[in-house]
Structure formats: structure tokens, C-alpha cells
Design an enzyme around this catalytic site. Structure first.
Site, mmCIF file in Angstrom:
data_model
loop_
_atom_site.group_PDB
_atom_site.id
_atom_site.type_symbol
_atom_site.label_atom_id
_atom_site.label_comp_id
_atom_site.label_asym_id
_atom_site.label_seq_id
_atom_site.Cartn_x
_atom_site.Cartn_y
_atom_site.Cartn_z
ATOM 1 N N GLY A 130 0.307 -0.966 -0.107
ATOM 2 C CA GLY A 130 0.080 0.207 0.054
ATOM 3 C C GLY A 130 0.635 0.621 0.294
ATOM 4 N N CYS A 131 0.206 2.721 -0.152
ATOM 5 C CA CYS A 131 0.888 3.584 -0.047
ATOM 6 C C CYS A 131 1.482 4.405 0.672
ATOM 7 C CB CYS A 131 0.201 4.598 -1.093
ATOM 8 S SG CYS A 131 -1.586 4.881 0.037
ATOM 9 N N TYR A 132 0.975 4.124 1.999
ATOM 10 C CA TYR A 132 0.998 4.829 3.570
ATOM 11 C C TYR A 132 1.903 3.904 3.375
ATOM 12 C CZ TYR A 132 -3.146 7.812 3.974
ATOM 13 O OH TYR A 132 -3.750 9.345 3.490
#
Lengths: 344, 344, 344, 344
Positions: A154-156
Site C-alpha cells: 500500500g501507499c502509506y
């Protein structure tokens, strides 16, 4: 010979970014882009930004797993589907021997119970989950290459795990008291027609959300625990900021070894030769604007002797290093190409 | 009869916002606006946004402390000068018996040594510093009204001190382990023609800065220590976000009394009847966009049982509740007007 | 063998974009980047966005024309200098036999008198001006390749001249009554530390400027007159819009041949095979967001039978097709490379 | 005694802005706010920005025309309903003797056929249409006060009609060849959850739309024709720009009397004493940022002797002078209050 690639579910922001990267990749032939809603339509009509980059006659096709398995020439399939939908496609494709890189959250967690806790239902494909590998190329230990499916992070999580992983592994930071604040550009919420994502709502607005248990927390803590060799529980405070792209994370973390040189030394050794990580000198903080369009996560740290904490800052493009670029980086490594091919 | 007010140093963003608020204030006559660089020029030529609000013939005058002291009819003088410059004016004006509200940082700290540590030079007017009062009207104990000069708080500090002050005072939160992350709109950096403040640099950019010892930290810690009755040392991580106005603060703080109801109960009692504080229910986070143009700081909190921390979020307009609006609120109370007069 | 290229004056936005494009260009070796203000400093320290793209040891050098002429291996030199400064460098470099692509306005006009009218002083190098060629590759007639210096067009002009040139040439539109309104992202104003370019001034702001005789008008009219074979005088109304990049032009122009099919037919024939022009169907207007980062100018048109006008809309990235990308496109063609090499 | 006012359909952006203005209006008691979707909910829960401004117990009620007519104490009812829905409410309310200010497009055109041409269906209430008045207070001739319903003008039309009306009336400009380009902030599109209105789509984007016959064109041309005493047909090119609020219009118009002083003289006489119009000197162009939150439309003009055209620029806040503020201005005048009451 070029790799033949397909993107399943190419109408969202991650899918769109995959098109940009794969269509421009010198070693890839983008053979198919699928979308349930856009099937039959010419790609450049829907996404005029790609005129000149993709063939004018390339059309979206239906998202049909059978058709994809039937195409023996396909080397790699990217799933840019919503969470929950990806798993079903993945099982069919993997069963047919395809190599799959999944950008959804469906195979990111090792533990099915954790999945159920955070996603509110039992994992739909626990057998495949066991075989899948979660890969941040710069920190994931070798061996993942033999998995049939790679879960792209994921991005975070990418912006938090990448800087912390080697520090936990090398005992530079403590495993308790970690506070991660992240700010994401609005594209991170996906191409959803929700009122709170309208321009007129988000411009001039910063707002925390998803407190205290955003879904990405599960993925972050599982990876950090792996690195530390013990359970790591953190506070993760995500926010939306009025920009299209970009994630900035600021992580306050108690020092185990309170020397900024020691921290940098671990980073330099862990990320030596890795072009997709940028290490900035202490005192110079990364800027999301400097990462837009790149597959780089930049990081920096200061030591605060008053509190005994390190403050670690990182920045990336949420759609590139935080999603589609990292997926291409994984593909490059999985297929023996240069890590940065088509990315720099 | 209306109060006669003057603004000294009205060319910056705080000064501009003071003009907007005082010119529209039903109980105030804006008698003078001064600016060294704009002296002699009609106000509405320089600030066309105020056409229709201020008299067409109102001109900037020189920032002359003698002239201001000579005008016996002036009831209150706002200093919107750069840090360091304000002190000199303040001394002259106070000596002449004027009531002064200072928006600079010059009189915000009680301790001259702390000033020297954070501002790099001895405090220029330690005698006046001793008499000055620092006032966040909702938390500062009564008695400040007799001071000759009121220091109006900084933008970041207002968003952090306001929610934490009653919690520390009432033992709801611990005094160690506090981590405050704040995001400010770009106007917070002032009207400075610096390259890093250009639109093309800041759009699409989030970036931490001033780590780990931003100047506002001194003001925050001094106030929090007052509230706690013991020394409070925190991490404060400020960021710039691509918006004109607004501050959002997210504060992770170990719970002393780990009950969200207890926290809300303290807030409700501390802020009862205070229109400039908005308390949002747990789970609903404040949004800077909802505070733009208002003199309200909104706040909310959740309890994270996994870490034992409260996550407290706040939002305000950095130029209104974080600067000029709060200064007007202070004026209202100081002169016996309704707290919200001219503000809502 | 790769072309060896140098960028003179690489610290502004055009220079920065040239670095991005040339460093990533498969047929180019970026041999030197010069800057008076940054000489001696490592490039990636000043421009962290290029970490991983340029060699870590690449440093800015002084902008020394002698040194550049002395380097026999340099094939092409890009001037990204301020207007007025470029001419002097150009003369020295051209005299030494270097091929020069100038991104400044110094050699864009054929007529020295026009230069004097718009730039307020006699042209500094009228001899070289006579030999220089102004090139928009899609419309400039063949033959320019033999010039020693190519003037790369301005950002606004590219968005206006490209769609109109073939229409004037083929008698589709009239030569009088043309009204061009353009909107530019703020980077178009350059990296100048002027108050009106601050984020807090430009966010939430649209504003016309430079009415009625913006400097780019001279370049636009000279080219349109060339196309029409007669003098063309237009209204040109530029605006700043709150975005980093992008130009959108909307041109209302009396139809000579009032058939939308005729207009499209001319465009299709004029731009056949040109990947850097995107023709959108009537009724679908171009969007600057779709051109960000690309070297494409998109265009579309509608016919308004009520007024007898065509309304032509175009969009481009001001820093790419409007500046540095077009310069690279010119280089590609000048040196016999594929037109889009390194650009798509 | 205060006026009692109700807002019907208060959940959109115009309705929200009406709440802000009427709740803060010293002569108005905001008695009811209705919304089909939000009925029963406390206003400040849905619109936290109004905490402290409206009573905490004010709730949305159902949009029930009968209930509104039954409330004898209501002095004025604002309709902030979608086009097409407003007409039905209006008829009931007017029949019951209520004074109605309608912010929709339903009663803006005098000619039912024009309505049908632009809105694609016969006007639902032609009888009431005949009695309704369209009012831009600064240009509409006296006499409108006796109408039972006032149509508050559209956002684009206000920015174009206001500056042109007196110029046409006084023969300063020609009636043919007018080209109006307008740029609107995204709130102008309403609170619609459409994909093209998402932040991630509109940020960094400028785009023309609705060419060549946007619905507002009908309203603009009808009013300009009234002013000129003959049919006026223009080009109107609207665009979306990446800001929340604001409209900038740039109007190129052939001069009938080619003297800038003559133009300004007409404006000064037409708008004398009107605080809601700001006239800027020639050469200084209005800026949307200077009108945000104000009920002022700013205007300026230059004469271009090369083309014989005036270029007229105007700016306003689309939600204030372009919608809700103007509606309040109309109310003020209709009920004999000071024109600017509650607005400055």
C-alpha cells in the site's frame, strides 16, 4: 524479447498509472488493459493523456479471467482491482500458472485473522494467501521470487515500512512508542465519486481520518513486527491534503541507539545501490513535490535530544513508489530486468 | 462610543486580516493603519479586496510610535510587526499608557532565557516582558486584564495549547510522550518573497520543516508546563501544506485517564459557553476548510486502546483564531465587549 | 553514439525540465549543466527530484561560454537563460560552430524592429537574428535545419500558433477578429521571487495580466502573418491560473469556410503522423491536466453558427511542449533522431 | 423588527452560502432551512463550519411548501433548489402571498421560448414567469420591486452583464463581435458527485466546456439585448479553473466610442455610490482572490488601439455576488434595508 503484460481493472488511478509506466517501458509490450465499465472503448478516448504513448487502436477489453488464462503469451498480469475483487481473479490466474502482481490489499497480510479483523470478513482465499509474497524490494528478504503472486504494498505502508524496517532490524529504534503521521494527496482515495472527494470540498482542506485503526495499519504493523522480531504496535494517523499526488510521512520514534550517525549508517548500508530510495542529509526534509512522477521514496531523520526521539520523514508519489511504480519495480526484479528499467 | 484602534505594520497577512476584522467590527473605528513600505498610499489601492469595506480615502501612514502616542483618542493599538521590531514600539506605546495587543512573538514567553535560547539573542525588553500577559482567552486564568500589553499567541500554539491545557490541568493526559504534528497553510510563513514560498514550489507539496526545535515549541511547552504544574517536553513537527490558510494539528498523547468520556467531560466543562471553540464528537475529525474565515478552533479526540494514547485533532484558520481573530477576541474581552463581537 | 549536450542556465524551470528530459533521453549524454548562482554545487543537492536520474557527482559549472566552445565533444547546447542574456552566449557559441537551441525570446522574432518595439531596446545581435530559425516542428516549413541557431518558441505562442497556422494557410479562418484567451500555470512566470508569485497570493486566484500587448503577442502575430501571407493582428489576453503547469488557450476566430469538417480535415492533413499534436473530436475540449508531463499540444474546435465563429481550444504543458520538450523535439529532428525520442 | 427568512434547499453550495450570510445578517432572523436529504438533522452537524454562528439546535426541516406558506411570520423565502424544482415551489409560495427570491434559473429569462430552447422543455410556469423580475441591482431599471418573485442572476451572467450593460446602453461598445471568456471555480458546478468534479481530476486542470451554447448564454444575451435595445449575440466560452470560488471574465468587445475615458466615465456614473461594484483603474486587472467572500464585482478595462477593441475584465465570488450575496443584496433593497447590510 519483450515481456507481455496485461492490466486487469485499468480504469482507476493505479491502473492509469500502470498504463503510463508499462506503455513507456522499453522491455514491455502492453498486451491488454481490461475494465468492466469501459470494455470496448478505445483507451485514448477515455484517457486522452495517453495519446501518442499507446497505440490509437488499443481498446479496453472485458475483465475476463478465463480469456487472460487462455492467452499463453501473457507473461505477467497486474491486478488493479478493488479490494475483495482481486482475490477471485488471482486464484484463477495463478491456477493457470500466470505470474500475478496484485495492487489490491487482498494478499498483503500474512495472517488471515488479521485480515478478518481489519476487513470485516474471512479472507476469501487463505490458501493462496499463504503462498503469496509481500514485497518492498528494498527491505523484503530474498526468496520472494518463487511465490506465484506478489502483493504490491500500500501507499502509506511503503512510506513508513521502508525507512523503519532496517532500523528495527538493527536495533536503532525502540519497538514501542512509534507515532506515524501521514498525509496523502487525494488520488490516494481512488476515483470514487464521493462528496467528500470533490474539489470544492478538499481544496484548502487538511483533515485527519480513519483514526485510530486505518486498514493500512495492519499491513504496517505486520511488516514492522517481522523486522523487529517482536510485536510492534504503533499509532498511525492518516490525513488528506489538497494535492493530487504524494504522501509525506513523519514518524516520531524513541531511539534505542540515540546517535543520528548510527541511523544513517544503517540506512546507507541497507539501501546501498538502490536507486528507488533517496537518503537526504539530516536537517533536509523530503518534499512530496520532488517525488511526483518518480519511483523514489526519499527519507531523512533528525535526533531530538530533548525527548530522545528520532523524527523520521519520508516522501513518495502515492501512485508510483506507493503503488504502480513499485509494482513495475517488482516485475523488473522478478523477471531479471534492471530494477529501474522503465522507471527512471 | 466606538473604540478607536490602530494597526501598526499592516502590510503583512496578519495585518491584512486585522484590517478585515476591525473595519467590519461594529464597535470599532479603525483610525490608523501604518506601514513603513506603504506609507502615503491609499489602502484600497494596495488591498483591493477591501473596496467597499474601508473608506476610500483611508491611507497607510508611517509607522511612527511618537505619532501614535500623541493621539490621545486611540484606545487600542495592534502590533502586527516582525518579531524583534515589535518590542521597541511596544515599550514606547506602553510607556505612554496605551493598551497594546502584540501579534509578534516578542512577548509570548514568560522566561527571558527561553527567549534567548529560541531567538538567538537576549530579550530586548525584559522589564516589559515581565508585565506582559500571554492570552488564549479560553484557557488563560483570569487576571491578565490588568496587564498593559497582551501577547497574542502564535498560530501553531493556539491549535495545540487550547485542546491540551484543560486536559493537563485535570490529569486526563500524561505529561510525557506527547507528539504534536501540525500542518499549516502557506500564509503562515508570512508575505516573504522567498523562493520556497512560490506557488510553483509549494503547489502539490507537503514538507516537514523546522525539526526538531521550531520556535513555536518554546511557547507551546511553556504554556503546557503551566497547565500541568510541571515541565512538559514534547515533539512538535510542523509542515507546510498547499493551501492558503488553515492549521490542522494531530496530537498523540498518552492517556493518564484512559476514558474518552472523561476527556470530553473536561473539554465540555472548560469550554462551556465559548463560541470560539468547537467540540466535535469522537470519530468526527475537524477540517481546516470548516474553519476558514472563522475565529473558531475545532477539536476532537479518539482513544486508541491498543497503544493507550489519545489522538487529539484540531483545526483553525491560522490568520483568524491563530492570529488576528484571536487578537480581536482579546480586545473584545479586554474592553468589556461581547467576546464574539465582530467575529461571528 | 550518443549526442553530448549542455544546458546553460539550468537553475530555472525550463532548465530544470531540460535536465529531466535530457538525463532520461536514451540518445543523449548530458555532459554539462551550468548556472551562475549554483556553480560548484552537486545537482541533486539543489534538485533532489533528480536523485537516481542523474549521476550523483554531476555538479553545476559556471556559465562560461569560452569553456563550452573549448569542449569539442559537445554536439548541442541549450540556452535556458533570461531574455537578453542568451544573445551574448549565442553569438560566441555559434561563432565557434556549435549548434544552439535557444529557449529565450532573443531570437524568436524575424524583424529587429518588432523586437525593439516589444522589448524596449535594439536587438543586441541582429546579424545572428537573421540566420536564426524559429521552429514549431509541426508547422515551420522545411529548411530550418541549416540554421546555426534554433529559437525554441514561447509557451503561449505554441498553444496558439500550432492550431491556427494550417487554418490560416488553407483559408479556413479569417485573418481579422481573432481573439485568443490563454491561461497559464504559475511556473510560466519563472522562478522569480516576486510577491505576486507567492503561493498565498496565487492560490484561489485567476487574473488577466499584460493587457493588451504582452510580449508574446509579437511572436504570435509574426508567425500567423507568415501563415496567412498577410498581416494578422489579434487580441491576446493572458491569465494566471492556480496550477503549477499547463496552458489552455481558447481562440474565437471568424470562419472563412464555416464548416467544422473542413477545419478538421486541414488539421488532420497538417498533423498526420505527428505524435506531439493531439486532435480531439469536436465537442470534447482539451484539458491541461491531460498534457502535464507530455510533449503534446491537444486541440479541438466547435463551430458556432450563431456568430459565425470557430471556437478553438488547445492545451499543453507550458514547460514541455511549451518550452523544454519542444526544444528536445527540435534537437531530435535536427540530429536525425526519431521526433519523439526521449519524449514519450 | 428583524425579517424572518427561510431557505429552501439549503444543502448545496448556494444554500450553504445563504446560511452564512443570513445567519450573520443583523436584520434577519433565519427561521428555517429546509433540505429533503437532510431533514431532521442538526445544521451544525452537517455544516460544522457554522458552529458558533447558528443556534446549536437549528435543524433542517423538510422542504414542504405547504408548511412554509402556513407560517404567516415568514417575510421572505429564498429558493436554492435545482433548476426545474424551484418553479413548483415558487408557484405555491407566491400564490400564498410570500415574497420569493429564487436562485435557480427557472425565472431568469423573460421569454418562455428561449427557456425551451436552452432548457429542453417548455417552461413549467409561464404565468409566473411573466410576473417575475430578473434583478442585478446595479443595472436593472427601477420598478422590479413590485414583482412577487425575483430571479437572482446566474454567476457567469453577473460578471458579464454588470460591466457591459451601461456600456451598451450608452453606446460605448458595439453590439456585435463580443467575445466573453469566463473562468469559474469548481463550486460553480454545484455539490454534484460527478467524476469530473473530483479533486484529483480538477487540480492542475483548466478546461473549457459547454461550447458554444452554455445555458447561461441565454440569460446573458437577453439582458444585453435589453440594454442595447437590439438583439445582441455573443460568444461565451466558460472554463473550469482549479479554485474553490471565483469567476473571472475577460470580454473583448469592439469599441463604438474608442476612448477609455468615455468608458470609465459611463461606469463611474452608472455605479456611483454602489459599494458592490469595484472599478479598478485601466491597466490594473481584477483578481478573483480579492473578491472571495465579498459581495463585490470588480471591473477594469483597457483599450487596444491595434484592434479597436476594449478588453474588459471582471472578477467576483461566484457564490456571493454571483449567487447568494446578490440574493441578499436584492432582499435588502426589496425590504428597504441598506443595500450592503450584512454583506460588508
Amino acid at each position: 524479447m519483450k515481456l507481455k503484460a496485461a492490466i486487469v481493472g485499468a480504469s482507476g488511478y493505479s491502473g492509469e498509472e500502470l498504463i503510463r509506466l508499462l506503455a513507456g517501458h522499453p522491455q514491455v509490450d502492453l498486451a491488454a488493459v481490461t475494465s468492466r465499465s469501459l470494455a470496448g472503448k478505445p483507451l485514448i478516448e477515455q484517457m486522452p493523456q495517453f495519446r501518442g504513448l499507446v497505440p490509437a487502436d488499443l481498446c479496453f477489453t472485458a475483465s475476463d479471467a478465463e480469456a487472460l488464462t487462455a492467452d499463453a503469451s501473457l507473461d505477467v498480469i497486474f491486478l488493479a482491482l478493488p479490494h475483495g475483487v482481486a482475490a477471485e481473479y488471482a486464484v484463477t490466474l495463478v491456477a493457470a500458472g500466470k505470474k500475478v502482481i496484485d495492487l489490491s490489499a487482498d494478499f498483503r497480510l500474512g495472517c488471515p485473522k488479521l485480515y478478518e479483523e481489519y476487513y470485516g470478513k474471512p479472507h476469501p482465499e487463505p490458501e493462496l494467501l499463504e503462498k503469496a509474497a509481500y514485497v518492498i524490494p528494498e527491505v523484503t528478504p530474498d526468496g520472494w521470487q518463487s511465490a506465484p503472486l506478489i502483493a504490491s504494498p500500500g501507499c502509506y505502508p511503503t512510506s513508513i515500512i521502508t525507512p523503519l524496517y532496517p532500523l528495527l532490524k538493527n536495533g536503532i529504534i525502540k519497538t514501542t512508542g512509534i507515532v506515524a503521521n501521514s498525509l496523502s494527496g487525494i488520488s490516494g482515495a481512488g476515483r470514487k465519486t464521493a462528496e467528500h472527494l470533490l474539489f470544492a470540498e478538499r481544496a484548502e482542506s487538511v483533515k485527519a481520518y480513519g483514526l485510530p485503526k486505518h486498514r493500512h495499519l495492519s499491513e504496517i504493523e505486520e511488516q514492522l513486527s517481522d523486522a523487529a522480531g517482536e510485536s510492534v504496535v504503533i499509532n498511525f494517523n492518516p490525513h488528506l491534503a489538497p494535492m493530487r499526488r504524494g504522501i509525506a510521512s513523519t514518524i516520531t520514534v524513541p531511539a534505542a541507539k540515540p546517535e543520528i550517525e548510527a541511523l544513517y549508517s544503517v540506512w546507507e548500508s541497507a539501501f546501498e545501490g538502490r536507486a528507488c530510495v533517496g537518503i537526504l542529509p539530516t536537517g533536509q526534509t523530503p518534499d512530496t513535490a520532488h517525488t511526483v512522477g518518480t519511483n523514489r521514496v526519499d527519507m531523512s531523520a533528525v535526533y531530538d535530544e530533548r525527548t530522545g526521539n528520532f523524527v523520521i520523514t519520508s516522501a513518495e508519489d502515492n501512485l508510483v513508489k506507493g503503488a504502480s511504480g513499485q509494482a513495475v519495480q517488482i516485475m523488473n526484479l522478478w523477471f531479471g530486468l534492471k530494477e529501474t528499467e522503465g522507471l527512471f
